[in-house]
Design a protein around this motif. Structure first.
Motif, PDB file in Angstrom:
ATOM      1  N   LEU A 138       0.849  -1.191   0.000  1.00 25.58           N
ATOM      2  CA  LEU A 138       0.000   0.000   0.000  1.00 25.58           C
ATOM      3  C   LEU A 138       0.887   1.244   0.000  1.00 25.58           C
ATOM      4  O   LEU A 138       1.826   1.345   0.794  1.00 25.58           O
ATOM      5  N   SER A 139       0.583   2.181  -0.881  1.00 21.09           N
ATOM      6  CA  SER A 139       1.403   3.393  -0.960  1.00 21.09           C
ATOM      7  C   SER A 139       0.561   4.576  -1.437  1.00 21.09           C
ATOM      8  O   SER A 139      -0.563   4.410  -1.911  1.00 21.09           O
ATOM      9  N   ASP A 140       1.158   5.758  -1.290  1.00 23.80           N
ATOM     10  CA  ASP A 140       0.538   7.012  -1.710  1.00 23.80           C
ATOM     11  C   ASP A 140       1.524   7.712  -2.648  1.00 23.80           C
ATOM     12  O   ASP A 140       2.258   8.614  -2.233  1.00 23.80           O
ATOM     13  N   PRO A 141       1.576   7.287  -3.911  1.00 22.76           N
ATOM     14  CA  PRO A 141       2.643   7.744  -4.817  1.00 22.76           C
ATOM     15  C   PRO A 141       2.743   9.252  -4.977  1.00 22.76           C
ATOM     16  O   PRO A 141       3.837   9.796  -5.140  1.00 22.76           O
ATOM     17  N   GLU A 142       1.626   9.961  -4.916  1.00 22.58           N
ATOM     18  CA  GLU A 142       1.639  11.399  -5.172  1.00 22.58           C
ATOM     19  C   GLU A 142       1.627  12.238  -3.902  1.00 22.58           C
ATOM     20  O   GLU A 142       1.631  13.459  -3.959  1.00 22.58           O
ATOM     21  N   GLY A 143       1.582  11.596  -2.752  1.00 25.92           N
ATOM     22  CA  GLY A 143       1.549  12.337  -1.497  1.00 25.92           C
ATOM     23  C   GLY A 143       0.255  13.079  -1.270  1.00 25.92           C
ATOM     24  O   GLY A 143       0.216  14.079  -0.543  1.00 25.92           O
ATOM     25  N   GLN A 144      -0.821  12.617  -1.888  1.00 22.87           N
ATOM     26  CA  GLN A 144      -2.134  13.270  -1.768  1.00 22.87           C
ATOM     27  C   GLN A 144      -3.095  12.491  -0.859  1.00 22.87           C
ATOM     28  O   GLN A 144      -4.289  12.753  -0.848  1.00 22.87           O
ATOM     29  N   SER A 188      -0.098   9.617   9.480  1.00 22.18           N
ATOM     30  CA  SER A 188       0.171  10.867  10.194  1.00 22.18           C
ATOM     31  C   SER A 188       0.978  11.904   9.432  1.00 22.18           C
ATOM     32  O   SER A 188       0.997  13.069   9.832  1.00 22.18           O
ATOM     33  N   ASP A 189       1.666  11.517   8.342  1.00 20.83           N
ATOM     34  CA  ASP A 189       2.573  12.458   7.679  1.00 20.83           C
ATOM     35  C   ASP A 189       2.496  12.277   6.168  1.00 20.83           C
ATOM     36  O   ASP A 189       2.825  11.201   5.666  1.00 20.83           O
ATOM     37  N   PRO A 190       2.091  13.320   5.399  1.00 23.51           N
ATOM     38  CA  PRO A 190       2.016  13.204   3.937  1.00 23.51           C
ATOM     39  C   PRO A 190       3.344  12.867   3.272  1.00 23.51           C
ATOM     40  O   PRO A 190       3.362  12.374   2.147  1.00 23.51           O
ATOM     41  N   LYS A 191       4.463  13.125   3.949  1.00 25.20           N
ATOM     42  CA  LYS A 191       5.764  12.777   3.383  1.00 25.20           C
ATOM     43  C   LYS A 191       6.051  11.280   3.499  1.00 25.20           C
ATOM     44  O   LYS A 191       6.977  10.769   2.861  1.00 25.20           O
ATOM     45  N   GLU A 192       5.290  10.599   4.326  1.00 22.69           N
ATOM     46  CA  GLU A 192       5.451   9.150   4.506  1.00 22.69           C
ATOM     47  C   GLU A 192       4.445   8.454   3.595  1.00 22.69           C
ATOM     48  O   GLU A 192       3.254   8.359   3.921  1.00 22.69           O
TER      49      GLU A 192
END
Length: 202
Positions: free
Chosen positions: A134-140, A164-168
């Motif tokens: 599971l990932s958030d490739p665009e940080g959105q 907790s952190d959009p950079k993660e």
């Protein structure tokens, strides 16, 4: 002396041959001996139909038996439901772990149910954390599974306060207060991982 004609009475066992009132009676035995054929084609259709039905049942049984008995996982993989799981023993980044899974014909773990989550965590070492797919490739905060399974909030297992952190932008499983859960983390951090693939059917 006059000639005398003597008439003898002859009795026929088979009855009279005259066209008297009992003329229909000789035909009765012939009618009784004639075989009764209501549908001459029925037995010819019955046996092939039963044979086809039997063959279909046998094929269905064989397919069910093979799927149940001859499904397997590669050596050192764990089996659950219709899937196989491999737990890594080397810490790598999220992308490196996904590449390792791909080389084995698998992908990082995709969790669809609580039963699956529970099975996986029962086989993990509490001292380590494990990347999942599971990932958030665009940080959105648009989470995506590696196999394109739709992300459902109702089937997530985040620790309290996570993500907790959009950079993660990547996700791992770890244990907090004796409970396994998900935590967002930097994708370049080094963690163990779990690979997943469908069972092999022979």
């Amino acid at each position: 002396m006059a000639s005398e004609i003597t008439y003898a009475e002859v009795n026929f066992k088979n009855g009279s041959k005259s066209s008297g009132t009992n003329s229909a009676s000789p035909a009765a035995p012939k009618e009784r001996t004639t075989p009764h054929k209501s549908n001459p084609g029925f037995p010819k259709l019955l046996y092939p139909s039963l044979l086809i039905l039997f063959l279909l049942l046998a094929i269905s049984f064989c397919i069910a038996f093979i799927e149940k008995v001859w499904s397997c996982c590669p050596k050192n993989w764990r089996s659950f439901s219709s899937k196989c799981y491999f737990i890594s023993t080397e810490a790598k980044s999220w992308h490196e772990n996904e590449e390792d899974c791909s080389r084995m014909g698998a992908h990082l773990l995709v969790i669809n149910t609580k039963d699956e989550q529970d099975f996986i965590t029962q086989n993990l070492n509490e001292r380590f954390a494990y990347f999942v797919g599971l990932s958030d490739p665009e940080g959105q905060r648009r989470w995506q599974w590696v196999d394109q399974t739709p992300y459902k909030e109702s089937a997530t297992f985040w620790h309290k306060g996570e993500p907790s952190d959009p950079k993660e932008r990547c996700v791992m499983m770890n244990i907090r207060y004796s409970n396994w859960g998900w935590n967002d983390i930097r994708c370049d951090s080094l963690q163990m991982s779990v690979c997943e693939m469908m069972k092999i059917y022979l």
